[in-house]
Write an enzyme that holds these catalytic residues in place. Sequence first.
Site, PDB file in Angstrom:
ATOM      1  N   ARG A 123       0.311  -1.381  -7.199  1.00 21.27           N
ATOM      2  CA  ARG A 123      -0.216  -1.990  -8.435  1.00 21.27           C
ATOM      3  C   ARG A 123      -0.126  -1.021  -9.614  1.00 21.27           C
ATOM      4  O   ARG A 123      -0.479  -1.360 -10.729  1.00 21.27           O
ATOM      5  CB  ARG A 123      -1.663  -2.432  -8.207  1.00 21.27           C
ATOM      6  CG  ARG A 123      -2.552  -1.319  -7.709  1.00 21.27           C
ATOM      7  CD  ARG A 123      -3.953  -1.812  -7.387  1.00 21.27           C
ATOM      8  NE  ARG A 123      -4.682  -0.800  -6.622  1.00 21.27           N
ATOM      9  CZ  ARG A 123      -5.952  -0.882  -6.296  1.00 21.27           C
ATOM     10  NH1 ARG A 123      -6.651  -1.939  -6.652  1.00 21.27           N
ATOM     11  NH2 ARG A 123      -6.539   0.075  -5.615  1.00 21.27           N
TER      12      ARG A 123
ATOM     13  N   GLY B 145       0.846  -1.206   0.000  1.00 19.66           N
ATOM     14  CA  GLY B 145       0.000   0.000   0.000  1.00 19.66           C
ATOM     15  C   GLY B 145       0.872   1.243   0.000  1.00 19.66           C
ATOM     16  O   GLY B 145       0.553   2.252   0.629  1.00 19.66           O
TER      17      GLY B 145
ATOM     18  N   THR C 227       1.417   3.402  -2.190  1.00 21.62           N
ATOM     19  CA  THR C 227       0.982   4.578  -2.955  1.00 21.62           C
ATOM     20  C   THR C 227      -0.063   5.389  -2.190  1.00 21.62           C
ATOM     21  O   THR C 227      -0.690   6.279  -2.755  1.00 21.62           O
ATOM     22  CB  THR C 227       0.400   4.144  -4.325  1.00 21.62           C
ATOM     23  OG1 THR C 227      -0.588   3.123  -4.081  1.00 21.62           O
ATOM     24  CG2 THR C 227       1.473   3.599  -5.235  1.00 21.62           C
TER      25      THR C 227
ATOM     26  N   HIS D 195      -6.833   5.321  20.591  1.00 23.01           N
ATOM     27  CA  HIS D 195      -6.027   6.380  21.208  1.00 23.01           C
ATOM     28  C   HIS D 195      -6.468   6.759  22.631  1.00 23.01           C
ATOM     29  O   HIS D 195      -5.664   6.812  23.545  1.00 23.01           O
ATOM     30  CB  HIS D 195      -6.057   7.643  20.351  1.00 23.01           C
ATOM     31  CG  HIS D 195      -5.802   7.409  18.895  1.00 23.01           C
ATOM     32  ND1 HIS D 195      -4.876   6.500  18.444  1.00 23.01           N
ATOM     33  CD2 HIS D 195      -6.347   7.966  17.792  1.00 23.01           C
ATOM     34  CE1 HIS D 195      -4.862   6.521  17.121  1.00 23.01           C
ATOM     35  NE2 HIS D 195      -5.745   7.385  16.700  1.00 23.01           N
TER      36      HIS D 195
ATOM     37  N   ASP E 254     -13.136   5.007  15.949  1.00 22.50           N
ATOM     38  CA  ASP E 254     -11.931   5.546  15.320  1.00 22.50           C
ATOM     39  C   ASP E 254     -10.960   6.107  16.363  1.00 22.50           C
ATOM     40  O   ASP E 254      -9.754   5.900  16.253  1.00 22.50           O
ATOM     41  CB  ASP E 254     -12.326   6.659  14.334  1.00 22.50           C
ATOM     42  CG  ASP E 254     -11.121   7.218  13.581  1.00 22.50           C
ATOM     43  OD1 ASP E 254     -10.300   6.402  13.121  1.00 22.50           O
ATOM     44  OD2 ASP E 254     -10.983   8.449  13.467  1.00 22.50           O
TER      45      ASP E 254
HETATM   46  N1  LIG Z   1      -3.364   7.917   6.633  1.00 21.39           N
HETATM   47  C1  LIG Z   1      -3.179   7.948   7.938  1.00 21.39           C
HETATM   48  O1  LIG Z   1      -2.721   8.959   8.517  1.00 21.39           O
HETATM   49  C2  LIG Z   1      -3.512   6.746   8.775  1.00 21.39           C
HETATM   50  C3  LIG Z   1      -3.474   6.859  10.167  1.00 21.39           C
HETATM   51  C4  LIG Z   1      -3.772   5.745  10.949  1.00 21.39           C
HETATM   52  C5  LIG Z   1      -4.088   4.553  10.354  1.00 21.39           C
HETATM   53  N2  LIG Z   1      -4.123   4.465   8.996  1.00 21.39           N
HETATM   54  C6  LIG Z   1      -4.452   3.154   8.416  1.00 21.39           C
HETATM   55  O2  LIG Z   1      -3.402   2.782   7.529  1.00 21.39           O
HETATM   56  C7  LIG Z   1      -3.916   2.071   6.414  1.00 21.39           C
HETATM   57  C8  LIG Z   1      -3.538   2.780   5.126  1.00 21.39           C
HETATM   58  O3  LIG Z   1      -4.062   4.092   5.181  1.00 21.39           O
HETATM   59  P1  LIG Z   1      -3.897   5.152   3.990  1.00 21.39           P
HETATM   60  O4  LIG Z   1      -4.469   6.418   4.534  1.00 21.39           O
HETATM   61  O5  LIG Z   1      -2.531   5.163   3.462  1.00 21.39           O
HETATM   62  O6  LIG Z   1      -4.901   4.568   2.907  1.00 21.39           O
HETATM   63  P2  LIG Z   1      -4.996   4.955   1.349  1.00 21.39           P
HETATM   64  O7  LIG Z   1      -4.457   6.320   1.108  1.00 21.39           O
HETATM   65  O8  LIG Z   1      -6.391   4.664   0.939  1.00 21.39           O
HETATM   66  O9  LIG Z   1      -3.981   3.910   0.656  1.00 21.39           O
HETATM   67  C9  LIG Z   1      -4.321   2.564   0.559  1.00 21.39           C
HETATM   68  C10 LIG Z   1      -3.255   1.817  -0.186  1.00 21.39           C
HETATM   69  O10 LIG Z   1      -3.756   0.481  -0.411  1.00 21.39           O
HETATM   70  C11 LIG Z   1      -3.693   0.201  -1.831  1.00 21.39           C
HETATM   71  N3  LIG Z   1      -4.841  -0.614  -2.221  1.00 21.39           N
HETATM   72  C12 LIG Z   1      -6.148  -0.351  -1.994  1.00 21.39           C
HETATM   73  N4  LIG Z   1      -6.915  -1.329  -2.523  1.00 21.39           N
HETATM   74  C13 LIG Z   1      -6.075  -2.223  -3.110  1.00 21.39           C
HETATM   75  C14 LIG Z   1      -6.253  -3.448  -3.799  1.00 21.39           C
HETATM   76  N5  LIG Z   1      -7.464  -3.959  -3.996  1.00 21.39           N
HETATM   77  N6  LIG Z   1      -5.166  -4.087  -4.263  1.00 21.39           N
HETATM   78  C15 LIG Z   1      -3.929  -3.584  -4.062  1.00 21.39           C
HETATM   79  N7  LIG Z   1      -3.681  -2.432  -3.398  1.00 21.39           N
HETATM   80  C16 LIG Z   1      -4.748  -1.761  -2.926  1.00 21.39           C
HETATM   81  C17 LIG Z   1      -3.765   1.544  -2.485  1.00 21.39           C
HETATM   82  O11 LIG Z   1      -3.243   1.417  -3.785  1.00 21.39           O
HETATM   83  P3  LIG Z   1      -3.732   2.370  -4.994  1.00 21.39           P
HETATM   84  O12 LIG Z   1      -3.002   3.660  -4.768  1.00 21.39           O
HETATM   85  O13 LIG Z   1      -3.295   1.656  -6.204  1.00 21.39           O
HETATM   86  O14 LIG Z   1      -5.208   2.500  -4.860  1.00 21.39           O
HETATM   87  C18 LIG Z   1      -2.906   2.388  -1.551  1.00 21.39           C
HETATM   88  O15 LIG Z   1      -1.547   2.169  -1.808  1.00 21.39           O
HETATM   89  C19 LIG Z   1      -5.412   1.965   6.662  1.00 21.39           C
HETATM   90  O16 LIG Z   1      -5.690   0.787   7.337  1.00 21.39           O
HETATM   91  C20 LIG Z   1      -5.698   3.146   7.571  1.00 21.39           C
HETATM   92  O17 LIG Z   1      -6.847   2.951   8.365  1.00 21.39           O
HETATM   93  C21 LIG Z   1      -3.857   5.526   8.201  1.00 21.39           C
END
Ligand SMILES: NC(=O)c1ccc[n+]([C@@H]2O[C@H](COP(=O)([O-])OP(=O)(O)OC[C@H]3O[C@@H](n4cnc5c(N)ncnc54)[C@H](OP(=O)(O)O)[C@@H]3O)[C@@H](O)[C@H]2O)c1
Length: 447
Positions: A45, A11, A13, A233, A228
Amino acid sequence: MKKDLVITIFGSTGDLTARKLLPAIAKLYKNKLIPKNVEVVALGRRDYQTDSYLDAMQNLTTKVLDLETLKSIVTYYKIQITEPNAYEAFSKYIQSISHENTKHIYYLAIGPELLGSVAKNISEAKLIEKNNANQVLVFEKPFGHDLDSAKAVNQMLWQYYDEKQIYRIDHYLGKEMIQNLMTVRFANRIFEDTWDSKSIESVKIFVKEKEGILNRAGYYDTSGALKDMVQSHLLQILCLVAMDPPKEYNSDYIKDEKIKVLRSLSIDESSVLFGQYDGYLEEPNIPSDSKTETFVYFKCYVNTPRFRGVPFEILTGKKLKEKKSYIEITYFPTTEQEKWNLPIERNKLIIKIAPKDGVDLTINSKKPGLKENLEQISLSFKMSESVEGNIPEAYEKLLLDIYQGSKTLFTRWDEIEASWQFIDQIKKCPHNLVSYKTEKDIMKLIK
Ligand SMILES: NC(=O)c1ccc[n+]([C@@H]2O[C@H](COP(=O)([O-])OP(=O)(O)OC[C@H]3O[C@@H](n4cnc5c(N)ncnc54)[C@H](OP(=O)(O)O)[C@@H]3O)[C@@H](O)[C@H]2O)c1
């Protein structure tokens, strides 16, 4: 070239990688806290080369990425991570850059819907083998959505990995002031000797946010403030405030004490207040009849000998006046104060978490002059002013701890289950969902 450390990001990206992981890795590398011959394998991907991938990541975040450093340690690797067959070639690549003692961190920066299939694929490709302490899996909340699903996630992971190979990230635990909580409590006689129901009248743990849900509609609407923020937290903070001193300062003894707090919690049902900010239903991708809460408040009790009877008020919400996270400990007045014909002001210890971190202690003092007047003065310590250079970001500390194998700042399986058990109780309390326009609107409904 064989590497001493390989960090593979699934993930890569996404938002988390761009805003948190890449900056933290670059900083650790620059500060020589991780090996010089590290490789960060960014899995995605999409069709990128390493340079175009990093440029795309720079466009995803307002932070300035250290592209020069990152270009020297990151390799973009195109793969469909849900596809088991894709792992054969990937596994060969990993072998080609590994020696016998290479430390492997597999970081799942992906949504919970992908966790099961990716965890299975990693295990079946033998990227992580049970009993190998050099191969670890890291994943982010949400850790399930209730007690049953959290148990199912734990059971699923244990099919493939040992508990000691699993790192569950709650990034709040990496924040400097949260790490400082135990030090403030246990390394100061004035606090440690008064840290109980004889001296403390009430505790507030408030995490207020100014922003709405931004672009997280899909995730947020299935979660809401209680799951959430509180499940992870705020309950973790509550544990650090209420726990007894651990037998020894190691990860398992600390967690044992936190678990006792979680299992002793009871809710004041009449205090539960759920709110939804005005305009939430008009946010893109939010169903027009959504009942998801963006604000939650409740009072609870920690039924341990130390804290029995002391109300702990928990509050978190979005679209409030300002971003402000803090813990407020209010002390009882002294018996002498009650004899004086002066307003009774209480001592307060305020531990500030965000936006600025620090500690304020309010004390009563005689107002200078001929009259017997009292004023409250504040002894303040500002963390950001006490250190040279930047305070490390939570993810720097967490990634460093994963590399060094320290689990204190990560959540153990039984903490997750105990916190869901309490959250499930709160969900069952009778409550209405109140719409609020301003912080004042909702705060005046608190009982
Ligand atoms: N962002 C934060 O600050 C934060 C904080 C706490 C926890 N989290 C947790 O961390 C995780 C990631 O968060 P995020 O904010 O980075 O999410 P995001 O921006 O939605 O990124 C999700 C990643 O997963 C990939 N992905 C999604 N569906 C896919 C599939 N079917 N096959 C292959 N790859 C796939 C996406 O690839 P594509 O780009 O190709 O779609 C992207 O690289 C989540 O569980 C979130 O709850 C995030």
